[in-house]
Structure formats: C-alpha cells, structure tokens
Scaffold this active site. Sequence first.
Site, mmCIF file in Angstrom:
data_model
loop_
_atom_site.group_PDB
_atom_site.id
_atom_site.type_symbol
_atom_site.label_atom_id
_atom_site.label_comp_id
_atom_site.label_asym_id
_atom_site.label_seq_id
_atom_site.Cartn_x
_atom_site.Cartn_y
_atom_site.Cartn_z
ATOM 1 N N ASP A 270 0.965 -1.254 -0.185
ATOM 2 C CA ASP A 270 -0.100 0.003 -0.144
ATOM 3 C C ASP A 270 1.070 1.219 0.029
ATOM 4 O O ASP A 270 2.229 1.226 -0.363
ATOM 5 C CB ASP A 270 -0.892 -0.353 1.249
ATOM 6 C CG ASP A 270 -2.154 0.774 0.814
ATOM 7 O OD1 ASP A 270 -2.301 1.781 0.553
ATOM 8 O OD2 ASP A 270 -3.438 0.044 1.150
ATOM 9 N N HIS B 196 2.225 2.093 -3.063
ATOM 10 C CA HIS B 196 1.088 3.144 -3.783
ATOM 11 C C HIS B 196 1.599 4.365 -3.709
ATOM 12 O O HIS B 196 0.963 5.353 -4.150
ATOM 13 C CB HIS B 196 -0.162 2.755 -3.126
ATOM 14 C CG HIS B 196 -0.744 1.361 -3.476
ATOM 15 N ND1 HIS B 196 -2.099 1.098 -3.016
ATOM 16 C CD2 HIS B 196 -0.289 0.371 -3.892
ATOM 17 C CE1 HIS B 196 -2.286 -0.123 -3.398
ATOM 18 N NE2 HIS B 196 -1.394 -0.545 -3.776
#
Length: 396
Positions: free
Chosen positions: A219, A242
Amino acid sequence: MNPRLALGITFLSIFSVLVACSSHKTKVFNVKKYGAVGNNKTENSKAFMKAWADSCKWRGKSSVFIPKGTYHLESIVLKGPCNGRKEFVIKGMLRSPNQPSSFFIGHWITFQNINNLRIHGGGTLDGQGASAWPYNKCKTGSCKPLPVSLRLDFVNDSEISDIKSLNSKNFHFNLFACNRVKIRRVTLSAPADSPNTDGIHVSSSGNINIDKTVISTGDDCVSIGPGNRDIHITNTFCGPGHGISVGSMGKSGTKEDVTSISVVNCTFRGTLNGVQIKTWPEPKAAGGYATNFTYDNILMENVDNPIFINQQYCPFNLCNPQGSSKIQISNIIFRNIWGTSTTKDAVKLKCSKSNPCHNIALENINLIGPGGVASSSCSNVHGRSRGRQKPPSCLS
Ligand SMILES: *[C@@H]1O[C@H](CO)[C@@H](O)[C@H](O)[C@H]1NC(C)=O
Ligand SMILES: *[C@@H]1O[C@H](CO)[C@@H](O)[C@H](O)[C@H]1NC(C)=O
Ligand SMILES: *[C@@H]1O[C@H](CO)[C@@H](O)[C@H](O)[C@H]1NC(C)=O
C-alpha cells in the site's frame, strides 16, 4: 583566593560534574535476564514488559537490550512516562503470532507517552503477515483491525533507526500524536499484493523526518493523514507500493488540515502512484486545508500515476462521485520530477469544483509515457508552470 580564580574553579567543577553525568554509562536491562528465550518457540511478552518497566523507572539513561535470537512476542504496550533517555535495542528478530486468536487487535508493539526514546540495533520485526492477510476484508467495507507492527502514540523527541520490518499484518509503522521524531535507515518490506501494509502512516503529528528509508510494500509507502504539520521525507526509496500520499482527507465531520510537507531526493520504482494528494468528494465533511507542500528532485521509474492530485478519491465506491471535496489545496510545488510513466496521464491535477486548487506550480517536469507519449490534465486548478514541461503543462 583570587575571586576570578575561584569563579574559574567553580565553573570547572560544574563542568566536570556535567561531563561525568552525561558520559555516565547506560544501564542495560537485557530481556534474557527477565526470562526471555530467543529459541523461536517461547512466548516472551511478560519478560519484555518487565524489562521495559524496570528500564523506564531507572533514573537516567537506560536501555532494554534484545540479543540475537528469534523471540516470539504477543501484542505488548510499553508505556511511559519514563525517567530520562531510553533505548530499545533490537539485535534479534521479534516474531508476531500467526494464530488467528491473536489477530483482531490493532497493534503488535506499541510505545506510548514517552519522550527521548531511541529504537535501533539492526534487528527485525517479523509481522508474519501472510497468516493474517486473508482475514483482511476491508474491500467489502467490514474492516476488523489487524495488528500494526510498530505503533508510537504520544512520543516526542525520539528516533527509530537501523531496524527492519518484514511482512506486517497491517501498517508497518503508525505514528499518532508524535512530535520531533526521526526515522532513518529503516527497511520496510512486504509483497506488492499484501493488503493495507502501508509503510509509515503518520497522523496528528508534527516535525517528523523520514530519511534514507527503503520501503517495498503493498500500500502507500508513506501516508500522511489529517492533522499533520512539518513532515519531511528525504532520500527515500519507494517500490513496489502505492507511493507517498497525503490523505485521504475530507471524509469526516472534523476539520482536517495538513501543512508544510516536503518530499525531496526520493525514488519511486514500479509504484501505483508517485506523489499523491487524495481527498474525498464528500460535501458534508467539515473541510480543512492542505497547503505548503514541496516535491523536489524525484525520480519516477515505471510509475502508473507519477503526479496526482485526486479530489475525487472514492475507493470501493463508498461515496457520491458527483460530490465535491471541501478540502482546499494550495501552495504546492512539483519541481524537478523526471522519469517514466506506465500510463499516458503522467500529470493529473483533479481539483474540487467547489474549492479549486490555487497556487500550484509545475517546474522542470520531464516524464515520458508509453511509446514516448504523455499528457497532463487539469480541472479546477489555478497555477503556473516554469522551465521544461514534458508532457506539455495543462497550467498556463
Ligand atoms: C509530547 O508533546 C505534546 C505537544 O507538545 C504534549 O502534549 C505531550 O504531552 C508530549 N508527550 C509527552 C510524553 O510528554
Ligand atoms: C538533495 O540532493 C541535492 C543534490 O544531491 C543536495 O544538494 C540537497 O542538499 C539534498 N537535499 C536534501 C534535503 O537532502
Ligand atoms: C504557508 O507558507 C507561507 C509562506 O511561507 C506562510 O506565510 C504561511 O503561514 C504558511 N501556512 C501555514 C498554514 O503554515
């Protein structure tokens, strides 16, 4: 005695006392003396908590020392306030439980209410995430908490350096209400497809410096939540992951501000986003502002969305996409950002209809899309561009 000489001697003796005190040896509390066994089997949380309690009480500099070995450890909370400067020296490997009965609690190792803490030592936190990731049901909206590997709550004037975090079940590190904390030379890793394994999540904090850190995770590498000011990230590597995100902001009924953020001299490789600001299009939110951010000297290698302001952030369709974000974004500089984008849309500035972005600057951008083609798109943005602009800037 000559009064000058007397004064001199007095100063000299005060000075020697100060030197003697500050060079006083650190008192060491070795977890093995408290019964901890690093045999990759014995559960050690009682020994760790007792060693911490004694170190915390000790008047002056002291440390909890974890020698080489693999220590199984249930969730623990190590509390202050303590007397003086404290260290937590991890030489060994700490291993989190892999039994579902220990999963649904939001923390593994937590430090709370402490000033002057140093966590270091070259050791590893093994979150054993693979055992818990299948229990992450956040995509369906029923999000039971899984343990964050390392939490700092209300910790000031502290440092985390030279440790590794492996396969956290949830975030690797979470800082809440912390001030003046440095994170340096830390390595965080989890697979690209592991859910919610943000590297470092920071909220309600100030003066946090993240330097020379390597983050490969599933993430956000760093996520900067509401209520932060002066968060500075330098010389950091992100990928997979991310990207480095501010937000998400603007979903709740409390006012949320984020100010003075910088990301400088960083590299992103194979990430979903590069630098991102995300806010919910939630017209009933209390609002707030995101202002004074600098992104400078950043290499993007095969990044899907290198530069992205997204005021229509709405994962899993949990909002009305026709809504308009109440977060006001302003004074943002994107400078010296170069490399490759895996999508054509290398620069996307999607701002709020009701609260357009203002004073957004693009300076020296050189991003190449697939087949050498790239574009930039702007909506509801006021700003300017300077220097090289590849793709051609959508700002005037
Ligand atoms: C850390 O600083 C904050 C803000 O200055 C303060 O409210 C908090 O009590 C401090 N924490 C400790 C453990 O002293
Ligand atoms: C970033 O890198 C440049 C060039 O190497 C250097 O001059 C500058 O001091 C660095 N900035 C930070 C904040 O590390
Ligand atoms: C943003 O930066 C400007 C110029 O340095 C400063 O005047 C202003 O107070 C800053 N805003 C916040 C909210 O810190």
